[in-house]
Design an enzyme around this catalytic site. Structure first.
Site, PDB file in Angstrom:
ATOM      1  N   LYS A 257       0.840  -1.206   0.000  1.00 13.30           N
ATOM      2  CA  LYS A 257       0.000   0.000   0.000  1.00 13.30           C
ATOM      3  C   LYS A 257       0.872   1.253   0.000  1.00 13.30           C
ATOM      4  CE  LYS A 257      -3.785  -2.553   2.000  1.00 13.30           C
ATOM      5  NZ  LYS A 257      -4.474  -3.059   3.190  1.00 13.30           N
TER       6      LYS A 257
ATOM      7  N   GLN B 163      -4.852  -1.689   9.398  1.00  8.22           N
ATOM      8  CA  GLN B 163      -4.681  -3.018   8.805  1.00  8.22           C
ATOM      9  C   GLN B 163      -5.269  -4.091   9.726  1.00  8.22           C
ATOM     10  OE1 GLN B 163      -3.326  -3.586   5.650  1.00  8.22           O
ATOM     11  NE2 GLN B 163      -4.065  -5.653   5.988  1.00  8.22           N
TER      12      GLN B 163
ATOM     13  N   ASP C 175     -11.404   2.390   3.490  1.00  8.13           N
ATOM     14  CA  ASP C 175     -11.703   0.965   3.344  1.00  8.13           C
ATOM     15  C   ASP C 175     -13.215   0.737   3.218  1.00  8.13           C
ATOM     16  OD1 ASP C 175      -9.551  -0.774   3.216  1.00  8.13           O
ATOM     17  OD2 ASP C 175      -9.184  -0.738   5.380  1.00  8.13           O
TER      18      ASP C 175
END
Ligand code: NAP
Length: 285
Positions: free
Chosen positions: A52, A96, A119
């Site tokens: 990422k 994460q 997200d």
């Protein structure tokens, strides 16, 4: 049979994000910023976070990594999220997952400002997706839709079967297929006659987390097969939820692992972060 090249489609998406980022910097002096928070030493998570960060650099974003030790408390993590919510140069916050067991994923996600929830896991964004009025789409299912569009695969009126009902993949995947007028069936561990249900699918999406779970007898001749799985085979090699070698010749289109859905997930994250930066600065184009 045609292999859907996720690397190629993701490169196109990232190129577009890069161009739009350049324009945003030149016209408005705004550089999109993504904060990635990782807690503990999970090796798979470490790889995802590095990928990422690399993607951020490639499209011209600013990225900040917050690597916290395994023993971080819930309070400390929530305090960091609060700080990032208030940081003007950070437009997207990604924590994460999975978090170490003593931490409450749900509370952490709910603490993220929905406008920075790139997200699309926050309840506000999940609700918007249900209503079809969203700002951000969850990265993996949206990446799948982008691949289908890119190969001119129409969903409308098709029998779509999604195996898996997780909040991050299965459920939103089903919703996005429904938004495009697919006739959608969601399967899970209690589904009866799974092979039979799958064998009627024009579009079959596997998000199970079990290596080579989808076998040829589960696949209709000419089906489009999308493999979301990121699993390890008996030799520890990365593979998907689909028994690719035996399934591929029955399909009209199939995604490989690696090189299919995985790269699309990151490309969508870049798209979402760019959009977040624009929305937070009242730029609508
Ligand atoms: P998850 O939360 O573990 O969900 C797995 C789903 O599969 C559950 O709904 C489960 O049903 C269902 N399932 C398990 N065994 C089954 C069986 N025998 N028959 C039918 N359904 C069964 O996993 P996830 O987070 O959705 O991830 C799924 C896979 O996608 C994993 O391999 C993960 O690594 C991968 N993934 C890839 C990306 C990417 O970027 N490519 C992103 C995210 C995830 P129940 O609900 O009944 O338990």
């Amino acid at each position: 049979m045609q292999i859907i090249d996720g690397k190629k489609v993701s490169a196109q998406v990232k190129e577009e994000v890069k161009n739009q980022t350049l324009e945003l910097i030149e016209k408005h002096g705004i550089t999109p910023g993504l904060a990635v928070v990782i807690v503990g030493n999970d090796s798979a998570s470490r790889v995802y976070v590095n990928n990422k960060k690399k993607a951020c650099e490639a499209v011209g974003f600013k990225s900040e990594e917050y690597a916290l030790p395994e023993q971080t408390t819930q309070e400390e993590l929530l305090s960091l999220v609060k700080t990032l919510n208030e940081k003007a140069d950070i437009n997207g916050i990604l924590v994460q997952l999975p978090l170490p067991k003593h931490l409450d994923d749900k509370a952490v996600i709910e603490a993220i400002n929905p406008e920075k929830d790139v997200d699309a896991f926050h309840a506000v964004n999940v609700g918007k997706i249900m209503l079809g009025e969203y700002d951000f789409l969850p990265c993996t299912p949206a990446g799948v839709m982008e691949m289908l569009h890119s190969y001119d695969i129409s969903v409308s009126g098709k029998n779509c079967v999604v195996i898996g009902r997780s909040n991050i993949v299965g459920k939103p995947m089903a919703m996005l297929l429904l938004h495009e007028n697919g006739t959608v069936t969601i399967c899970h561990s209690r589904t009866k006659n799974l092979a039979e249900v799958c064998s009627h699918a024009d579009i079959l999406v596997a998000a199970v987390g079990k290596p080579k779970f989808v076998t040829a007898d589960m696949v209709k001749e000419g089906a489009v097969v999308i493999d979301v799985g990121m699993d390890r085979d008996e030799n520890g090699k990365l593979c998907g939820d689909v028994d690719f070698e035996n399934v591929k010749d029955k399909c009209s289109f199939i995604t490989p692992v690696p090189g299919g859905v995985g790269p699309m997930t990151i490309a969508t994250l870049m798209k979402n972060t760019l959009k977040a930066a624009k929305l937070q600065n009242n730029i609508f184009d």
